[in-house]
Design a protein around this motif. Structure first.
Motif, mmCIF file in Angstrom:
data_model
loop_
_atom_site.group_PDB
_atom_site.id
_atom_site.type_symbol
_atom_site.label_atom_id
_atom_site.label_comp_id
_atom_site.label_asym_id
_atom_site.label_seq_id
_atom_site.Cartn_x
_atom_site.Cartn_y
_atom_site.Cartn_z
ATOM 1 N N ASP A 219 -9.055 -7.603 30.256
ATOM 2 C CA ASP A 219 -8.086 -7.983 31.293
ATOM 3 C C ASP A 219 -7.664 -6.793 32.143
ATOM 4 O OD1 ASP A 219 -8.074 -10.675 30.930
ATOM 5 O OD2 ASP A 219 -6.444 -10.646 29.445
ATOM 6 N N LYS A 220 -7.963 -5.584 31.651
ATOM 7 C CA LYS A 220 -7.615 -4.388 32.445
ATOM 8 C C LYS A 220 -8.740 -4.006 33.404
ATOM 9 C CE LYS A 220 -4.747 -2.400 28.808
ATOM 10 N NZ LYS A 220 -5.235 -1.864 27.521
ATOM 11 N N ASN A 233 -13.316 -13.516 37.813
ATOM 12 C CA ASN A 233 -12.881 -13.565 36.416
ATOM 13 C C ASN A 233 -13.988 -13.057 35.500
ATOM 14 O OD1 ASN A 233 -14.722 -15.678 36.018
ATOM 15 N ND2 ASN A 233 -13.182 -17.228 36.468
ATOM 16 N N ARG A 260 -19.284 -12.159 34.783
ATOM 17 C CA ARG A 260 -18.198 -11.818 35.714
ATOM 18 C C ARG A 260 -18.477 -12.421 37.074
ATOM 19 N NH1 ARG A 260 -16.034 -5.911 37.741
ATOM 20 N NH2 ARG A 260 -15.039 -6.706 39.647
#
Ligand SMILES: [Zn+2]
Length: 389
Positions: A219-220, A233, A260
């Motif tokens: 998430d980073k 995402n 991704r």
């Protein structure tokens, strides 16, 4: 706008039913390519079949107008997804029920092909003059790696001014017309640790545990925000590592794959940089190798003043009496290849969908006529011999 051009809905339904009967699961597209080729030939098109892989051909067809001019292509993919559990009828027998035609690939995307054949037949039967060229391509492998679309770009057919993709996008609330689609990459990450006896793990570097640190930190990952698409995402799809035969050894290798989505402004290279930056920030003891593996797709956006869109907009209003709906989508179609890689403007337009990639797939019959009509009108207008609006 469509004077002298008659759309034969019976023909569309017949074509759709015939094509549902032809099994064309990804990898087995040949029979459908041959069928499309013989239909187009009977309409007067010059056809060609090129194997992309053994027994997996793309089908191409063209017909020239009376003068030089733009080249417009109707495109679709000949493959369907495999049969899944839960079909209530035979997926290869077309069943008409309550205004729908059921069958595998009925809307994704044999209905698009049926409407394209109908429109092309209507234009040719009417004797309407047009300039430039009408092209057709049926490509393999859209449901997998888009090998057919990529192969098409390497042929003369890749030189066209616009493509109409018959995917099930009717431009309504549920399936607006895509003005752009995200791209995607697949990260292929290998974490290299150091083995040691599993009772003294402090003497080794545990590749699985190191990989876990990366995965929980995804998430980073720095991702760009795009004014239309927002932020892409990520999704971890696969992980492997550790012993093959049970042994108490600190695993020295772990490999994992992460999907991704990319928004315009991001690329495979920038995505690899983002990942390396994340890894660096974690101060791991292991060595991490970040690569990508196929399939890979470029994101794309259409110019809103693109001619094919302007024509489409008018035609849609004329046929359906309402304005089309548009959207910026996440997902992938062969337009990511045509528009993303080759910058060919692509219009997705096809009959409404039902149960795509699910059991009991169907096409609502009421959409076949308007879509065929719009195809014929867009084509005659784009090829410049229809001045009456
Ligand atoms: Zn499709």
């Amino acid at each position: 706008m469509l004077e002298g051009i008659r759309i034969d809905e019976e023909y569309t339904i017949k074509q759709l039913k015939e094509m549902i009967k032809i099994k064309s699961i990804v990898g087995e597209e040949r029979d459908l390519a041959e069928y499309l080729g013989s239909e187009l030939k009977s309409l007067g098109f010059k056809t060609e079949m090129h194997d992309v892989e053994p027994r997996r051909p793309n089908i191409y067809a063209k017909i020239s107008g009376k003068s030089n001019g733009p080249r417009l292509m109707f495109n679709g993919h000949t493959d369907t997804v495999p049969v899944c559990e839960g079909w209530q009828t035979d997926p290869f027998t077309p069943v008409v029920k309550e205004g729908r035609i059921y069958g595998l690939g009925s809307c994704d995307m044999k209905a698009g092909f049926a409407c394209a054949l109908t429109a092309l037949k209507a234009i040719i039967d009417s004797g309407t003059e047009f300039g430039g060229k009408l092209l057709f391509s049926g490509v393999i492998d859209e449901e997998a790696y888009s090998k057919g679309a990529k192969a098409m770009l390497k042929t003369d057919y890749g030189k066209c001014d616009a493509i109409i993709l018959g995917e099930p996008y009717p431009g309504n609330e549920t399936k607006p017309i895509p003005l752009g689609i995200t791209g995607k990459i697949l990260y292929d990450v290998t974490v290299k640790g150091h083995s040691a006896h599993g009772f003294t793990p402090q003497l080794g570097i545990n590749a699985i545990e190191e990989a876990a640190k990366i995965i929980i930190s995804l998430d980073k990952l720095k991702m760009k925000s795009h004014e239309r698409f927002g932020v892409g995402n990520h999704c971890t799809l696969k992980i492997e590592g550790g012993y093959t035969i049970y042994s108490v050894v600190v695993p020295d290798r772990c490999r994992f794959e992460v999907n991704r989505l990319l928004v315009p402004g991001e690329s495979a290279n920038s995505a690899i940089d983002d990942f390396n930056e994340l890894v660096k920030s974690l101060n791991l003891k292991s060595e991490v190798e970040v690569k990508t593996k196929p399939p890979q797709y470029e994101p794309f956006m259409l110019r809103e003043d693109e001619q094919i869109l302007k024509i489409f907009q008018k035609v849609y209003k004329n046929v359906l009496g309402v304005e089309p709906k548009y959207a910026y989508n996440t997902g992938i179609t062969d337009a990511n290849v045509f528009a993303g890689e080759a910058r060919i403007p692509c219009l997705h337009l096809g009959p409404e969908r039902g149960n795509v990639h699910q059991p009991n797939e169907y096409t609502p019959i009421e959409w076949l006529l308007p879509i065929s009509k719009m195809y014929a009108m867009i084509a005659t207008h784009f090829l410049g011999r229809d001045s009456s609006e």
